[in-house]
Design a protein around this motif. Sequence first.
Motif, PDB file in Angstrom:
ATOM      1  N   ALA A  28       0.821  -1.210   0.000  1.00  0.00           N
ATOM      2  CA  ALA A  28       0.000   0.000   0.000  1.00  0.00           C
ATOM      3  C   ALA A  28       0.856   1.261   0.000  1.00  0.00           C
ATOM      4  N   THR A  29       2.033   1.217   0.626  1.00  0.00           N
ATOM      5  CA  THR A  29       2.908   2.386   0.655  1.00  0.00           C
ATOM      6  C   THR A  29       3.555   2.644  -0.696  1.00  0.00           C
ATOM      7  N   LEU A  30       4.032   1.608  -1.353  1.00  0.00           N
ATOM      8  CA  LEU A  30       4.692   1.779  -2.640  1.00  0.00           C
ATOM      9  C   LEU A  30       3.716   2.187  -3.738  1.00  0.00           C
ATOM     10  N   THR A  31       2.570   1.549  -3.772  1.00  0.00           N
ATOM     11  CA  THR A  31       1.619   1.786  -4.861  1.00  0.00           C
ATOM     12  C   THR A  31       0.637   2.896  -4.553  1.00  0.00           C
ATOM     13  N   GLU A  32       0.485   3.237  -3.267  1.00  0.00           N
ATOM     14  CA  GLU A  32      -0.472   4.262  -2.833  1.00  0.00           C
ATOM     15  C   GLU A  32      -1.904   3.919  -3.237  1.00  0.00           C
ATOM     16  N   VAL A  33      -2.201   2.627  -3.289  1.00  0.00           N
ATOM     17  CA  VAL A  33      -3.551   2.147  -3.572  1.00  0.00           C
ATOM     18  C   VAL A  33      -4.197   1.774  -2.243  1.00  0.00           C
ATOM     19  N   LYS A  34      -5.260   2.475  -1.879  1.00  0.00           N
ATOM     20  CA  LYS A  34      -5.823   2.354  -0.539  1.00  0.00           C
ATOM     21  C   LYS A  34      -6.606   1.061  -0.329  1.00  0.00           C
ATOM     22  N   TRP A  35      -7.206   0.513  -1.392  1.00  0.00           N
ATOM     23  CA  TRP A  35      -8.075  -0.642  -1.168  1.00  0.00           C
ATOM     24  C   TRP A  35      -7.301  -1.897  -0.773  1.00  0.00           C
ATOM     25  N   PHE A  36      -5.976  -1.856  -0.872  1.00  0.00           N
ATOM     26  CA  PHE A  36      -5.192  -3.004  -0.421  1.00  0.00           C
ATOM     27  C   PHE A  36      -5.324  -3.230   1.082  1.00  0.00           C
ATOM     28  N   PHE A  38      -7.903  -3.543   2.707  1.00  0.00           N
ATOM     29  CA  PHE A  38      -8.991  -4.469   3.009  1.00  0.00           C
ATOM     30  C   PHE A  38      -8.476  -5.884   3.274  1.00  0.00           C
ATOM     31  N   ALA A  39      -7.241  -6.157   2.858  1.00  0.00           N
ATOM     32  CA  ALA A  39      -6.663  -7.475   3.134  1.00  0.00           C
ATOM     33  C   ALA A  39      -6.515  -7.725   4.628  1.00  0.00           C
ATOM     34  N   GLU A  40      -6.511  -6.665   5.418  1.00  0.00           N
ATOM     35  CA  GLU A  40      -6.380  -6.828   6.857  1.00  0.00           C
ATOM     36  C   GLU A  40      -7.636  -7.425   7.488  1.00  0.00           C
ATOM     37  N   CYS A  41      -8.696  -7.583   6.710  1.00  0.00           N
ATOM     38  CA  CYS A  41      -9.878  -8.288   7.220  1.00  0.00           C
ATOM     39  C   CYS A  41      -9.565  -9.741   7.554  1.00  0.00           C
ATOM     40  N   LEU A  42      -8.458 -10.238   7.006  1.00  0.00           N
ATOM     41  CA  LEU A  42      -8.049 -11.605   7.324  1.00  0.00           C
ATOM     42  C   LEU A  42      -7.684 -11.767   8.794  1.00  0.00           C
ATOM     43  N   ILE A  43      -7.464 -10.643   9.488  1.00  0.00           N
ATOM     44  CA  ILE A  43      -7.190 -10.735  10.929  1.00  0.00           C
ATOM     45  C   ILE A  43      -8.381 -11.354  11.656  1.00  0.00           C
ATOM     46  N   LEU A  44      -9.580 -10.917  11.289  1.00  0.00           N
ATOM     47  CA  LEU A  44     -10.778 -11.458  11.929  1.00  0.00           C
ATOM     48  C   LEU A  44     -10.950 -12.937  11.594  1.00  0.00           C
ATOM     49  N   VAL A  45     -10.691 -13.299  10.333  1.00  0.00           N
ATOM     50  CA  VAL A  45     -10.804 -14.706   9.942  1.00  0.00           C
ATOM     51  C   VAL A  45      -9.775 -15.549  10.687  1.00  0.00           C
TER      52      VAL A  45
END
Length: 344
Positions: A28-36, A38-45
Amino acid sequence: MTIISKSKAIFVRLLYGAHGTLAVIVLATLTEVKWFWFAECLILVSLLETFVTLKVNKHAEWKWFLPSVFLYLLWIVPPIVLLEYYALDYRQYRLDMSDSKICYVDFNDRCASQQNVTDDETSNGVLTQKTYDEARHYSLIFQQTMMLVLIGGRWLGPKGALSRDQLSQLLLALTGMAADMLEFVTETVKLEETACNQLLVYIIMGIWAWSLLQFTLGLTATKQKKTRVVSSANSYNPITSIAACCETEMWALMISVIMQDGPYLTMRLYIMFTVNNFGQTMIFFTAKNGILFLLQVYRLYVVVIERRKAGKAGHLKRADDTEGVRFQVKEARTPTTHIDRPFL
């Protein structure tokens, strides 16, 4: 379940989560694409999977399939693939701008001046020459550390139903697999003939991701011999005998052939004969995969043959034992009896 097993299971999942989160942050830092993010939703899983595993499984780990490793791969592989995708897009852009039509993988000042491209120009508004180098650098780092985390997590985590001997053999097998996987994805992507070929890069990354699924399976451990009840069937069934040999070793060999050595060999042969890359390194690794493929197929053949021989020998032994039992029963039913006669 002991407290040590629970602690190991929680620690390994924290390790997986920390490494996956770090990869998402870098992407997300290199590409500056914010929707990446959302991958942190895997924390809940992952939290749900941890709770279910500790609540249901008494060994703190599953036997045949490892959902924690599968979630970790879902966490770490997409950032690596996306970094390679953006790097590929930048290479294609530089190839279109180049007069020599040479696909460069490592750019320097001389190449940049020849192609009339400044450091601030981007291919799609995502990567510059500086961020391109960083993307490739971090992609390689995450590929290497991912293999270490996978092997270390399997070692430090709960053994489950495995013995120490089985776990040691499993770790040795995983180490060899990881080295071959890392070499495959790094050496083939950076080739001049494939670095700017979008289709080949996608296929290479897909095969690499497919082979990583082996880490989610527990089929490479050596299965302990167990005493089985011998069937008393009167006829030998070769189909049943062959099916019975499909135990852990058989499945491990088949999975290795289907998920790693077979696809790797096919891809390397395709690169050699379609883009005419007959370099020394490519020939060596293609020969290595070919030898491993043939040895595994030969081992599969040996396992099937030995199982059929053991089945036939067991059938003959059971037939001999049955005849002996029948003879003893017949002899017991015809005793020599004494008949008393009346005195005349």
